[in-house]
Design a protein around this motif. Structure first.
Motif, PDB file in Angstrom:
ATOM      1  N   PRO A 116       0.801  -1.225   0.000  1.00  0.00           N
ATOM      2  CA  PRO A 116       0.000   0.000   0.000  1.00  0.00           C
ATOM      3  C   PRO A 116       0.832   1.274   0.000  1.00  0.00           C
ATOM      4  CG  PRO A 116      -0.902  -1.578   1.556  1.00  0.00           C
ATOM      5  CD  PRO A 116       0.412  -2.119   1.118  1.00  0.00           C
ATOM      6  N   ILE A 117       1.924   1.295   0.766  1.00  0.00           N
ATOM      7  CA  ILE A 117       2.770   2.489   0.775  1.00  0.00           C
ATOM      8  C   ILE A 117       3.482   2.646  -0.567  1.00  0.00           C
ATOM      9  CG2 ILE A 117       4.798   3.530   1.856  1.00  0.00           C
ATOM     10  CD1 ILE A 117       3.869   2.453   4.502  1.00  0.00           C
ATOM     11  N   ALA A 118       3.886   1.525  -1.171  1.00  0.00           N
ATOM     12  CA  ALA A 118       4.486   1.595  -2.508  1.00  0.00           C
ATOM     13  C   ALA A 118       3.483   2.142  -3.526  1.00  0.00           C
ATOM     14  CB  ALA A 118       4.985   0.218  -2.930  1.00  0.00           C
ATOM     15  N   GLY A 119       2.208   1.756  -3.391  1.00  0.00           N
ATOM     16  CA  GLY A 119       1.183   2.310  -4.274  1.00  0.00           C
ATOM     17  C   GLY A 119       1.033   3.813  -4.105  1.00  0.00           C
ATOM     18  N   ALA A 120       1.120   4.294  -2.864  1.00  0.00           N
ATOM     19  CA  ALA A 120       1.060   5.740  -2.626  1.00  0.00           C
ATOM     20  C   ALA A 120       2.244   6.452  -3.265  1.00  0.00           C
ATOM     21  CB  ALA A 120       1.007   6.017  -1.126  1.00  0.00           C
ATOM     22  N   LEU A 121       3.428   5.862  -3.168  1.00  0.00           N
ATOM     23  CA  LEU A 121       4.613   6.464  -3.787  1.00  0.00           C
ATOM     24  C   LEU A 121       4.485   6.513  -5.306  1.00  0.00           C
ATOM     25  CD1 LEU A 121       7.457   4.863  -1.631  1.00  0.00           C
ATOM     26  CD2 LEU A 121       6.810   7.273  -1.699  1.00  0.00           C
ATOM     27  N   VAL A 122       4.002   5.430  -5.899  1.00  0.00           N
ATOM     28  CA  VAL A 122       3.848   5.389  -7.361  1.00  0.00           C
ATOM     29  C   VAL A 122       2.843   6.441  -7.819  1.00  0.00           C
ATOM     30  CG1 VAL A 122       3.004   3.981  -9.276  1.00  0.00           C
ATOM     31  CG2 VAL A 122       4.567   2.992  -7.594  1.00  0.00           C
ATOM     32  N   SER A 123       1.751   6.612  -7.079  1.00  0.00           N
ATOM     33  CA  SER A 123       0.751   7.614  -7.465  1.00  0.00           C
ATOM     34  C   SER A 123       1.342   9.021  -7.411  1.00  0.00           C
ATOM     35  CB  SER A 123      -0.480   7.499  -6.572  1.00  0.00           C
ATOM     36  OG  SER A 123      -0.167   7.835  -5.229  1.00  0.00           O
ATOM     37  N   ILE A 124       2.174   9.302  -6.405  1.00  0.00           N
ATOM     38  CA  ILE A 124       2.808  10.624  -6.305  1.00  0.00           C
ATOM     39  C   ILE A 124       3.828  10.819  -7.425  1.00  0.00           C
ATOM     40  CG2 ILE A 124       4.400  11.994  -4.892  1.00  0.00           C
ATOM     41  CD1 ILE A 124       1.548  12.205  -3.979  1.00  0.00           C
ATOM     42  N   ILE A 125       4.594   9.778  -7.728  1.00  0.00           N
ATOM     43  CA  ILE A 125       5.579   9.882  -8.813  1.00  0.00           C
ATOM     44  C   ILE A 125       4.886  10.172 -10.145  1.00  0.00           C
ATOM     45  CG2 ILE A 125       7.220   8.527 -10.180  1.00  0.00           C
ATOM     46  CD1 ILE A 125       8.063   7.174  -7.550  1.00  0.00           C
ATOM     47  N   LEU A 126       3.801   9.467 -10.426  1.00  0.00           N
ATOM     48  CA  LEU A 126       3.070   9.695 -11.672  1.00  0.00           C
ATOM     49  C   LEU A 126       2.437  11.085 -11.706  1.00  0.00           C
ATOM     50  CD1 LEU A 126       1.314   6.228 -12.138  1.00  0.00           C
ATOM     51  CD2 LEU A 126       3.274   7.126 -13.407  1.00  0.00           C
ATOM     52  N   LEU A 127       1.875  11.515 -10.573  1.00  0.00           N
ATOM     53  CA  LEU A 127       1.228  12.823 -10.529  1.00  0.00           C
ATOM     54  C   LEU A 127       2.214  13.937 -10.851  1.00  0.00           C
ATOM     55  CD1 LEU A 127      -1.109  14.770  -9.791  1.00  0.00           C
ATOM     56  CD2 LEU A 127      -0.279  14.656  -7.429  1.00  0.00           C
ATOM     57  N   PHE A 128       3.345  13.954 -10.154  1.00  0.00           N
ATOM     58  CA  PHE A 128       4.277  15.064 -10.351  1.00  0.00           C
ATOM     59  C   PHE A 128       5.031  14.931 -11.664  1.00  0.00           C
ATOM     60  CE2 PHE A 128       3.448  15.605  -5.871  1.00  0.00           C
ATOM     61  CZ  PHE A 128       3.393  16.986  -5.760  1.00  0.00           C
ATOM     62  N   GLY A 129       5.286  13.704 -12.120  1.00  0.00           N
ATOM     63  CA  GLY A 129       5.879  13.561 -13.444  1.00  0.00           C
ATOM     64  C   GLY A 129       4.989  14.142 -14.527  1.00  0.00           C
ATOM     65  N   ALA A 130       3.672  13.869 -14.431  1.00  0.00           N
ATOM     66  CA  ALA A 130       2.727  14.408 -15.410  1.00  0.00           C
ATOM     67  C   ALA A 130       2.576  15.921 -15.264  1.00  0.00           C
ATOM     68  CB  ALA A 130       1.377  13.722 -15.257  1.00  0.00           C
ATOM     69  N   GLU A 131       2.608  16.438 -14.035  1.00  0.00           N
ATOM     70  CA  GLU A 131       2.489  17.883 -13.849  1.00  0.00           C
ATOM     71  C   GLU A 131       3.745  18.612 -14.327  1.00  0.00           C
ATOM     72  OE1 GLU A 131       1.240  19.036  -9.943  1.00  0.00           O
ATOM     73  OE2 GLU A 131      -0.868  18.826 -10.566  1.00  0.00           O
ATOM     74  N   PHE A 132       4.923  18.018 -14.097  1.00  0.00           N
ATOM     75  CA  PHE A 132       6.145  18.598 -14.651  1.00  0.00           C
ATOM     76  C   PHE A 132       6.064  18.683 -16.178  1.00  0.00           C
ATOM     77  CE2 PHE A 132       8.635  16.743 -10.833  1.00  0.00           C
ATOM     78  CZ  PHE A 132       8.256  17.822 -10.052  1.00  0.00           C
ATOM     79  N   LEU A 133       5.583  17.597 -16.789  1.00  0.00           N
ATOM     80  CA  LEU A 133       5.450  17.576 -18.241  1.00  0.00           C
ATOM     81  C   LEU A 133       4.457  18.635 -18.711  1.00  0.00           C
ATOM     82  CD1 LEU A 133       5.962  16.253 -21.027  1.00  0.00           C
ATOM     83  CD2 LEU A 133       4.086  14.675 -20.487  1.00  0.00           C
ATOM     84  N   LEU A 134       3.320  18.737 -18.032  1.00  0.00           N
ATOM     85  CA  LEU A 134       2.311  19.728 -18.414  1.00  0.00           C
ATOM     86  C   LEU A 134       2.872  21.140 -18.301  1.00  0.00           C
ATOM     87  CD1 LEU A 134      -0.644  20.406 -19.152  1.00  0.00           C
ATOM     88  CD2 LEU A 134      -1.160  20.356 -16.697  1.00  0.00           C
ATOM     89  N   LEU A 135       3.581  21.417 -17.223  1.00  0.00           N
ATOM     90  CA  LEU A 135       4.168  22.738 -17.042  1.00  0.00           C
ATOM     91  C   LEU A 135       5.208  23.035 -18.116  1.00  0.00           C
ATOM     92  CD1 LEU A 135       4.237  25.231 -15.178  1.00  0.00           C
ATOM     93  CD2 LEU A 135       6.050  24.084 -13.876  1.00  0.00           C
ATOM     94  N   TYR A 136       5.995  22.038 -18.476  1.00  0.00           N
ATOM     95  CA  TYR A 136       7.025  22.243 -19.487  1.00  0.00           C
ATOM     96  C   TYR A 136       6.413  22.421 -20.875  1.00  0.00           C
ATOM     97  CZ  TYR A 136      11.091  21.404 -22.443  1.00  0.00           C
ATOM     98  OH  TYR A 136      12.081  21.519 -23.382  1.00  0.00           O
ATOM     99  N   ARG A 137       5.369  21.653 -21.192  1.00  0.00           N
ATOM    100  CA  ARG A 137       4.746  21.763 -22.509  1.00  0.00           C
ATOM    101  C   ARG A 137       4.086  23.131 -22.709  1.00  0.00           C
ATOM    102  NH1 ARG A 137       5.889  18.180 -26.454  1.00  0.00           N
ATOM    103  NH2 ARG A 137       3.756  18.303 -27.259  1.00  0.00           N
TER     104      ARG A 137
END
Length: 207
Positions: A116-137
């Protein structure tokens, strides 16, 4: 002849007498149990993780299929950046509550909290990776460094940035160049500190 014993008295002739056990007809009806006016809403693990996962999917969709000029014309640049930051903060708080509920309610061995904690980490990694991409685009000057030319290479680069931000507070090859990017990275580092504190709590409770 005088009688010195106790004289039987009828209760009905004594003024003001009340029987110790009233009749059932005079008993008040039993009161119904009052329900709380505002029942507490308890969200589960996946409900608390859903803002991060939905936000990651939405940010990736906007990065792939939206024109940056069209979006920034409809809303101001500052408002768009604030929306990205505040959504990231809100989703991070929601995932933090999911981890907190796991630690507060778990009765099984601590090893079962790994997934469960690994799932929380993966969700945060995906969220900020996608937000970084959105901000850069939408605002290419938000980051410095080689992030690639096509969108999928850039997405992989920002997933890498998100992982290194959680693991080592960034390696320095991709750097934030404005306050919005710094705010997103600071939010992710704060979640990293929260996870470290949670891991220490698990280790102490297992002893």
């Amino acid at each position: 002849m005088d009688y010195y014993g106790t004289y039987p008295l009828k209760p009905s002739i004594i003024r003001g007498y009340k029987p110790p056990f009233p009749n059932s007809q005079n008993c008040p009806p039993p009161s119904n149990q009052l329900l709380p006016l505002n029942p507490s809403l308890k969200l589960g693990y996946w409900e608390l993780l859903s803002p991060a996962l939905v936000g990651a999917a939405g940010a990736l969709f906007l990065s792939l299929f939206s024109d940056s000029g069209d979006v920034t014309e409809r809303c101001e640049d500052r408002l768009f950046k604030l929306a990205i930051v505040w959504y990231g903060i809100g989703a991070t708080v929601s995932v933090s509550f999911a981890v907190t509920n796991l630690l507060a309610n778990h009765k099984a061995p601590s090893e079962q909290l790994l997934y469960p904690i690994a799932g929380a980490l993966v969700s945060i990694i995906l969220l900020f990776g996608a937000e970084f991409l959105l901000l850069y685009r939408f605002f290419p000057s938000s980051f410095k460094g080689d992030v690639g030319d096509d969108v999928w290479t850039q997405f992989f680069s920002f997933i890498y940035l998100s992982i290194t931000t959680l693991a080592t507070a960034d390696l320095g090859d991709i750097l934030p160049a404005n306050i919005t990017a710094r705010a997103l990275i600071a939010t992710e580092i704060t979640f990293n500190l929260f996870i470290i504190a949670s891991a220490i709590q698990i280790l102490l409770s297992s002893k």
